[in-house]
Design a protein around this motif. Structure first.
Motif, PDB file in Angstrom:
ATOM      1  N   GLY A  18       0.806  -1.215   0.000  1.00 52.41           N
ATOM      2  CA  GLY A  18       0.000   0.000   0.000  1.00 52.41           C
ATOM      3  C   GLY A  18       0.840   1.266   0.000  1.00 52.41           C
ATOM      4  O   GLY A  18       0.514   2.242  -0.680  1.00 52.41           O
ATOM      5  N   ALA A  19       1.941   1.255   0.764  1.00 51.24           N
ATOM      6  CA  ALA A  19       2.822   2.427   0.779  1.00 51.24           C
ATOM      7  C   ALA A  19       3.452   2.641  -0.591  1.00 51.24           C
ATOM      8  O   ALA A  19       3.577   3.782  -1.054  1.00 51.24           O
ATOM      9  CB  ALA A  19       3.905   2.243   1.839  1.00 51.24           C
ATOM     10  N   MET A  20       3.842   1.574  -1.239  1.00 59.81           N
ATOM     11  CA  MET A  20       4.426   1.703  -2.575  1.00 59.81           C
ATOM     12  C   MET A  20       3.392   2.170  -3.586  1.00 59.81           C
ATOM     13  O   MET A  20       3.666   3.025  -4.440  1.00 59.81           O
ATOM     14  CB  MET A  20       5.028   0.367  -3.005  1.00 59.81           C
ATOM     15  CG  MET A  20       5.719   0.411  -4.359  1.00 59.81           C
ATOM     16  SD  MET A  20       6.453  -1.181  -4.795  1.00 59.81           S
ATOM     17  CE  MET A  20       7.178  -0.787  -6.394  1.00 59.81           C
ATOM     18  N   MET A  21       2.179   1.619  -3.498  1.00 57.74           N
ATOM     19  CA  MET A  21       1.136   1.973  -4.453  1.00 57.74           C
ATOM     20  C   MET A  21       0.674   3.420  -4.299  1.00 57.74           C
ATOM     21  O   MET A  21       0.082   3.994  -5.205  1.00 57.74           O
ATOM     22  CB  MET A  21      -0.066   1.040  -4.288  1.00 57.74           C
ATOM     23  CG  MET A  21       0.217  -0.408  -4.649  1.00 57.74           C
ATOM     24  SD  MET A  21       0.728  -0.626  -6.354  1.00 57.74           S
ATOM     25  CE  MET A  21      -0.746  -0.133  -7.206  1.00 57.74           C
ATOM     26  N   ALA A  22       0.949   4.024  -3.160  1.00 54.50           N
ATOM     27  CA  ALA A  22       0.540   5.408  -2.944  1.00 54.50           C
ATOM     28  C   ALA A  22       1.353   6.386  -3.783  1.00 54.50           C
ATOM     29  O   ALA A  22       0.879   7.487  -4.083  1.00 54.50           O
ATOM     30  CB  ALA A  22       0.665   5.768  -1.466  1.00 54.50           C
ATOM     31  N   VAL A  23       2.578   6.006  -4.155  1.00 53.43           N
ATOM     32  CA  VAL A  23       3.452   6.932  -4.879  1.00 53.43           C
ATOM     33  C   VAL A  23       3.991   6.368  -6.184  1.00 53.43           C
ATOM     34  O   VAL A  23       4.674   7.085  -6.921  1.00 53.43           O
ATOM     35  CB  VAL A  23       4.641   7.348  -3.980  1.00 53.43           C
ATOM     36  CG1 VAL A  23       4.170   8.180  -2.806  1.00 53.43           C
ATOM     37  CG2 VAL A  23       5.413   6.131  -3.483  1.00 53.43           C
ATOM     38  N   VAL A  24       3.717   5.123  -6.482  1.00 50.50           N
ATOM     39  CA  VAL A  24       4.277   4.509  -7.686  1.00 50.50           C
ATOM     40  C   VAL A  24       3.669   5.151  -8.933  1.00 50.50           C
ATOM     41  O   VAL A  24       2.516   5.605  -8.922  1.00 50.50           O
ATOM     42  CB  VAL A  24       4.012   2.986  -7.669  1.00 50.50           C
ATOM     43  CG1 VAL A  24       2.570   2.659  -8.070  1.00 50.50           C
ATOM     44  CG2 VAL A  24       4.984   2.239  -8.555  1.00 50.50           C
ATOM     45  N   PRO A  25       4.422   5.253 -10.034  1.00 49.95           N
ATOM     46  CA  PRO A  25       3.863   5.856 -11.253  1.00 49.95           C
ATOM     47  C   PRO A  25       2.677   5.065 -11.796  1.00 49.95           C
ATOM     48  O   PRO A  25       2.549   3.863 -11.578  1.00 49.95           O
ATOM     49  CB  PRO A  25       5.051   5.805 -12.240  1.00 49.95           C
ATOM     50  CG  PRO A  25       6.261   5.673 -11.387  1.00 49.95           C
ATOM     51  CD  PRO A  25       5.846   4.906 -10.183  1.00 49.95           C
ATOM     52  N   ALA A  26       1.813   5.756 -12.506  1.00 47.42           N
ATOM     53  CA  ALA A  26       0.630   5.188 -13.177  1.00 47.42           C
ATOM     54  C   ALA A  26      -0.442   4.772 -12.182  1.00 47.42           C
ATOM     55  O   ALA A  26      -1.557   5.283 -12.201  1.00 47.42           O
ATOM     56  CB  ALA A  26       1.020   4.010 -14.071  1.00 47.42           C
ATOM     57  N   PHE A  27      -0.130   3.841 -11.271  1.00 46.07           N
ATOM     58  CA  PHE A  27      -1.130   3.341 -10.344  1.00 46.07           C
ATOM     59  C   PHE A  27      -1.343   4.266  -9.146  1.00 46.07           C
ATOM     60  O   PHE A  27      -2.370   4.164  -8.474  1.00 46.07           O
ATOM     61  CB  PHE A  27      -0.740   1.948  -9.838  1.00 46.07           C
ATOM     62  CG  PHE A  27      -0.594   0.937 -10.938  1.00 46.07           C
ATOM     63  CD1 PHE A  27      -1.701   0.449 -11.604  1.00 46.07           C
ATOM     64  CD2 PHE A  27       0.663   0.494 -11.320  1.00 46.07           C
ATOM     65  CE1 PHE A  27      -1.570  -0.476 -12.622  1.00 46.07           C
ATOM     66  CE2 PHE A  27       0.809  -0.433 -12.344  1.00 46.07           C
ATOM     67  CZ  PHE A  27      -0.309  -0.914 -12.999  1.00 46.07           C
ATOM     68  N   GLY A  28      -0.386   5.123  -8.864  1.00 42.98           N
ATOM     69  CA  GLY A  28      -0.495   5.990  -7.706  1.00 42.98           C
ATOM     70  C   GLY A  28      -0.729   7.449  -8.036  1.00 42.98           C
ATOM     71  O   GLY A  28      -0.456   8.321  -7.207  1.00 42.98           O
ATOM     72  N   GLU A  29      -1.252   7.731  -9.230  1.00 41.85           N
ATOM     73  CA  GLU A  29      -1.493   9.117  -9.624  1.00 41.85           C
ATOM     74  C   GLU A  29      -2.661   9.707  -8.835  1.00 41.85           C
ATOM     75  O   GLU A  29      -3.597   8.996  -8.446  1.00 41.85           O
ATOM     76  CB  GLU A  29      -1.791   9.195 -11.126  1.00 41.85           C
ATOM     77  CG  GLU A  29      -0.688   8.644 -12.009  1.00 41.85           C
ATOM     78  CD  GLU A  29       0.635   9.332 -11.783  1.00 41.85           C
ATOM     79  OE1 GLU A  29       0.642  10.556 -11.568  1.00 41.85           O
ATOM     80  OE2 GLU A  29       1.673   8.642 -11.811  1.00 41.85           O
TER      81      GLU A  29
END
Length: 258
Positions: free
Chosen positions: A27-38
């Protein structure tokens, strides 16, 4: 039968706690990862994506996180370490996409187009930067970003052990290495426009010295704008190809540092 149910309940609780620890990193990664965390993606969609990635990653990393549920102390420690590890992984990938935004800003300022903002961007940025950014996200997804993210998350437990704080010195060296590479690549992508702008301004200065009465700014402003757009049209495919190769290399080994 009651004893069997009690043992099964304990096992299920331990499994849920282990899955929760994996979810924290994902969840922490998905909050800032490109494309999925926009920011333009709804929070509910991002939550579903985080749960989906957790379901993929959890079976592969059960041995690494299961022992952390044995005591409240180790569980509390793991909550902090998993969030930090996920944020670091997401920020490294986000940094490489920000390369396009930095390069777009440099290009826009060099070609006198920095005042034109992209209306489709969540954050105000030059239209050229927004164009590069959207194109980069599309290329990242075409590279199989979702598969690479799952691979990175699974491999991250080898480099970022669950329940252990990372040595600050190693994190600093790792982050500085990626930041330096990002800024170097940003300037490399914007170099053709910076060089063209330098030549234009030098020529404009020479003309102004030769003909002081001529308003060279009014004559030259349309020229630099048109020239910048033509150069953008000619070089964008090449610049995005260079960025795509660099991003693909990063996805293959994001844990590497000089």
């Amino acid at each position: 039968m009651t004893e069997s149910l009690a043992e099964l309940l304990e096992l299920s609780q331990a499994g849920l706690l282990a899955a929760f620890l994996v979810f924290l990193r994902v969840g922490a990664m998905m909050a800032v990862v490109p494309a999925f965390g926009e920011k333009s993606i709804p929070e509910r969609v991002r939550l579903v994506l985080a749960i989906a990635f957790t379901a993929i990653v959890f079976p592969a990393v059960v041995p690494e996180v299961q022992h952390l549920t044995a005591s409240p102390q180790s569980l509390a420690r793991a909550v902090a370490t998993e969030v930090i590890s996920g944020l670091l992984l997401g920020l490294i990938l986000r940094l490489f996409v920000m390369v396009l935004q930095i390069a777009g800003t440099m290009v826009a300022q060099s070609t006198s187009l920095s005042q034109i903002f992209g209306g489709g961007a969540v954050e105000a940025q030059p239209a050229i930067g927004h164009l590069f950014f959207v194109a980069g996200l599309a290329l990242a997804v075409m590279l199989g970003l979702h598969v690479r993210i799952a691979e990175i998350l699974i491999l991250s437990y080898r480099y970022f052990p669950a329940g252990q704080f990372l040595p600050p010195q190693d994190v600093m060296m790792w982050g500085v290495d990626h930041i330096s590479k990002a800024f170097a690549l940003s300037f490399s992508l914007a170099a053709p426009f910076v060089i063209a702008s330098l030549i234009y301004n030098v020529a404009l200065g020479v003309i102004n010295r030769a003909m002081p009465s001529l308003m060279v700014a009014f004559v030259g402003a349309p020229a630099i704008t048109l020239g910048g757009l033509l150069l953008l049209f000619a070089t964008t495919p090449i610049l995005l190809e260079i960025w795509q190769a660099g991003f693909a290399q990063l996805l293959l080994n994001p844990f590497e540092a000089r």
